[in-house]
Write a protein that holds these residues in place. Structure first.
Motif, short mmCIF file in Angstrom:
data_model
loop_
_atom_site.label_atom_id
_atom_site.label_comp_id
_atom_site.label_asym_id
_atom_site.label_seq_id
_atom_site.Cartn_x
_atom_site.Cartn_y
_atom_site.Cartn_z
N SER A 126 0.83 -1.21 0.00
CA SER A 126 0.00 0.00 0.00
C SER A 126 0.86 1.26 0.00
O SER A 126 0.56 2.23 -0.68
CB SER A 126 -0.91 0.01 1.23
N ALA A 127 1.94 1.22 0.78
CA ALA A 127 2.84 2.37 0.82
C ALA A 127 3.48 2.61 -0.54
O ALA A 127 3.61 3.76 -0.99
CB ALA A 127 3.91 2.14 1.89
N GLU A 128 3.88 1.53 -1.22
CA GLU A 128 4.46 1.66 -2.56
C GLU A 128 3.43 2.23 -3.55
O GLU A 128 3.74 3.08 -4.38
CB GLU A 128 4.96 0.30 -3.04
N TYR A 129 2.19 1.73 -3.44
CA TYR A 129 1.10 2.18 -4.31
C TYR A 129 0.85 3.67 -4.11
O TYR A 129 0.73 4.45 -5.07
CB TYR A 129 -0.14 1.36 -3.97
N PHE A 130 0.79 4.08 -2.84
CA PHE A 130 0.53 5.48 -2.52
C PHE A 130 1.70 6.37 -2.95
O PHE A 130 1.51 7.49 -3.45
CB PHE A 130 0.28 5.60 -1.02
N ALA A 131 2.94 5.87 -2.76
CA ALA A 131 4.13 6.63 -3.13
C ALA A 131 4.20 6.86 -4.64
O ALA A 131 4.82 7.84 -5.10
CB ALA A 131 5.39 5.92 -2.65
N ALA A 132 3.56 5.97 -5.40
CA ALA A 132 3.54 6.11 -6.86
C ALA A 132 2.50 7.13 -7.32
O ALA A 132 2.27 7.29 -8.53
CB ALA A 132 3.28 4.75 -7.50
N GLY A 133 1.86 7.79 -6.37
CA GLY A 133 0.90 8.84 -6.73
C GLY A 133 -0.50 8.32 -7.01
O GLY A 133 -1.34 9.05 -7.56
N LYS A 134 -0.78 7.08 -6.63
CA LYS A 134 -2.10 6.50 -6.88
C LYS A 134 -2.98 6.64 -5.63
O LYS A 134 -2.47 6.66 -4.51
CB LYS A 134 -1.97 5.03 -7.27
N ALA A 135 -4.28 6.72 -5.85
CA ALA A 135 -5.23 6.91 -4.74
C ALA A 135 -6.03 5.64 -4.49
O ALA A 135 -6.36 4.89 -5.42
CB ALA A 135 -6.17 8.06 -5.06
N PHE A 136 -6.35 5.41 -3.22
CA PHE A 136 -7.19 4.27 -2.86
C PHE A 136 -8.65 4.60 -3.13
O PHE A 136 -9.09 5.75 -3.00
CB PHE A 136 -7.03 3.92 -1.38
N ASN A 137 -9.43 3.57 -3.48
CA ASN A 137 -10.87 3.73 -3.58
C ASN A 137 -11.43 4.03 -2.20
O ASN A 137 -11.17 3.31 -1.25
CB ASN A 137 -11.51 2.44 -4.13
N ASP A 138 -12.18 5.11 -2.08
CA ASP A 138 -12.73 5.53 -0.79
C ASP A 138 -13.81 4.55 -0.35
O ASP A 138 -14.80 4.34 -1.07
CB ASP A 138 -13.32 6.94 -0.93
N TRP A 139 -13.64 3.93 0.82
CA TRP A 139 -14.64 2.95 1.27
C TRP A 139 -15.80 3.59 2.02
O TRP A 139 -16.71 2.91 2.48
CB TRP A 139 -14.01 1.86 2.11
N GLY A 140 -15.80 4.92 2.13
CA GLY A 140 -16.90 5.59 2.81
C GLY A 140 -16.79 5.38 4.31
O GLY A 140 -15.87 5.87 4.95
N HIS A 141 -17.74 4.64 4.87
CA HIS A 141 -17.74 4.35 6.31
C HIS A 141 -17.86 2.84 6.48
O HIS A 141 -18.81 2.23 6.00
CB HIS A 141 -18.92 5.04 6.98
N ILE A 142 -16.87 2.23 7.14
CA ILE A 142 -16.95 0.81 7.43
C ILE A 142 -17.21 0.61 8.92
O ILE A 142 -16.65 1.30 9.76
CB ILE A 142 -15.69 0.04 6.98
N ILE A 143 -18.11 -0.34 9.23
CA ILE A 143 -18.47 -0.67 10.60
C ILE A 143 -18.04 -2.10 10.85
O ILE A 143 -18.54 -3.03 10.19
CB ILE A 143 -19.99 -0.50 10.82
#
Length: 454
Positions: A181-198
């Motif tokens: 995840s850190a590598e993915y984020f460092a490459a300038g990519k964004a995660f899909n927003d999960w909204g609110h998880i319970i």
């Protein structure tokens, strides 16, 4: 699952599901019967009315099925899933390609005509592994020892997919996931927003998962999290988190920590027996309910068949209700299923579920909140459920020593607290020598158990 009506919701519950912050992370703790799962769905309904995306995530498939009526009643406006199934779907959407590695097996993408080539360098055949490319079971793999000896030889054949790395079949490698995840984020990519998880039964997930969740949520516009947990209800001895672990991993401040204290499920005698097994962890014991009921029974029998007869006798003498039978392993589950199906035919519908049994792993066959139903489940599947009457048979099959006494107490705490009206503990002994497990139960003079002979 029985949801309370407006008049049944307490001030304690309403304050949490209505007034707790809807952004960031919050945690709700509470002992059995205090309504944590109820809070999960009430909170989800509030979030949905605010047009926010929300997912209720469960520990296992049985609990998800148990709560499915709540989702259905909302005309599909709510969504629930097991956490691992939801995460798999969420992760795959990011298309992060990783080697197909599970534990000490590195799977290979090898056509049939090349099987001898990989076999000669140490590959083995796993007939049970599902091959996503072939869409059926069976795939070659390199044992980690063979792979380390000849990494270059295996490299052309290493299978890759978009699934997250795993330590075992149902166990994700959260440390490796965090690194990817850190590598993915460092490459300038964004995660899909999960909204609110319970997340319900949150104590049964590893702390490293919460480290990942905090990292991923930090990059989202929403990324909110509601945690519901009770560390006294841990059935797994391998992977779990304490309340403090979760709070630290998600950096939840004190004003975002809430607790439930009122027991709405059990009669007072059942709650008193369950409290006997409390091991003193942070969540605490619930306030004792005022509702009266019969004292739980400890029943001595000469064998499994006599226990079956006793269960049948009790059920035929009681008003028709919803019944849970919790066994210590899958073998005992099958034995009680076969016998009770025959004995209760025409009186009760007998059902079961086990993910390990091909004849019993259809979760859609389970029906809850229906009178005259007996659910025979492995003890690991009983989390979050409740029944009018609960039977815990073959207690003598539980091996007790000093090293696992707390684990035994936690298991009993969880199982006993599933019962609304009646609770029966049964054991077999063909000699005058009592099984060791009886010494870990309240003695007759305690008044917590009625000692009986089957």
């Amino acid at each position: 699952m029985r949801m309370p009506n407006t008049r049944q919701i307490t001030d304690e519950q309403e304050e949490i599901y209505m007034d707790a912050p809807m952004d960031g992370a919050i945690i709700v703790t509470g002992p059995p019967g205090t309504g944590k799962t109820v809070i999960a769905f009430l909170r989800a309904q509030v979030l949905k009315r605010k047009n926010l995306s929300v997912q209720v995530l469960m520990y296992n498939r049985v609990l998800q099925k148990y709560t499915s009526n709540v989702v259905d009643d909302q005309s599909n406006e709510l969504a629930s899933s097991t956490l691992l199934r939801w995460f798999k779907s969420w992760w795959v959407r990011h298309k992060i390609e990783t080697p197909l590695e599970v534990g000490d097996k590195i799977y290979l993408d090898c056509p049939y005509e090349n099987k001898d080539e990989v076999k000669n360098i140490g590959a083995r055949w796993d007939k049970n592994h599902y091959n996503p490319k072939r869409r059926r079971r069976g795939q070659w793999y390199a044992p980690i020892e063979a792979y380390n000896r000849n990494t270059t030889g295996f490299l052309p054949w290493i299978a890759k997919d978009y699934d997250a790395p795993k330590i075992a079949q149902y166990q994700y490698d959260w440390q490796q996931i965090l690194l990817l995840s850190a590598e993915y984020f460092a490459a300038g990519k964004a995660f899909n927003d999960w909204g609110h998880i319970i997340i319900d039964e949150a104590q049964d997930f590893p702390t490293r998962m919460y480290n990942f969740i905090r990292f991923a949520a930090g990059s989202m516009k929403n990324g909110a999290i509601t945690i519901l947990a009770d560390e006294n209800q841990r059935l797994s001895e391998d992977e779990n988190s304490t309340i403090d672990d979760i709070i630290k991993a998600l950096s939840i401040s004190s004003e975002r920590q809430f607790s439930l204290t009122e027991n709405h499920r059990n009669t007072r005698p059942i709650a008193e027996l369950a409290a006997y097994f409390y091991v003193g962890l942070k969540t605490g014991k619930p306030k004792l309910p005022h509702r009266k009921g019969d004292k739980p029974e400890l029943v001595a029998t000469t064998g499994l068949d006599q226990q079956v007869e006793y269960i049948v006798k009790v059920l035929k003498s009681k008003s028709v209700g919803e019944v849970g039978v919790f066994t210590q392993n899958d073998s005992l589950r099958r034995m009680f299923l076969n016998r009770l199906e025959k004995k209760l035919s025409g009186f009760y519908q007998v059902q079961t579920y086990s993910s390990k049994d091909s004849e019993s792993n259809n979760i859609d066959r389970l029906t809850f909140d229906k009178s005259a139903t007996v659910s025979i489940l492995n003890r690991h599947s009983c989390k979050g459920l409740e029944f009018d009457f609960v039977f815990i048979p073959e207690l003598q099959s539980i091996l007790i020593d000093g090293s696992n006494l707390d684990a035994f107490k936690m298991n009993m705490y969880v199982m006993c607290s599933r019962a609304r009206e009646g609770l029966y503990l049964l054991y077999s002994s063909k000699t005058n020598c009592l099984p060791a497990v009886i010494g870990c139960l309240p003695n007759e003079s305690s008044g917590l158990l009625e000692y009986k002979n089957g």
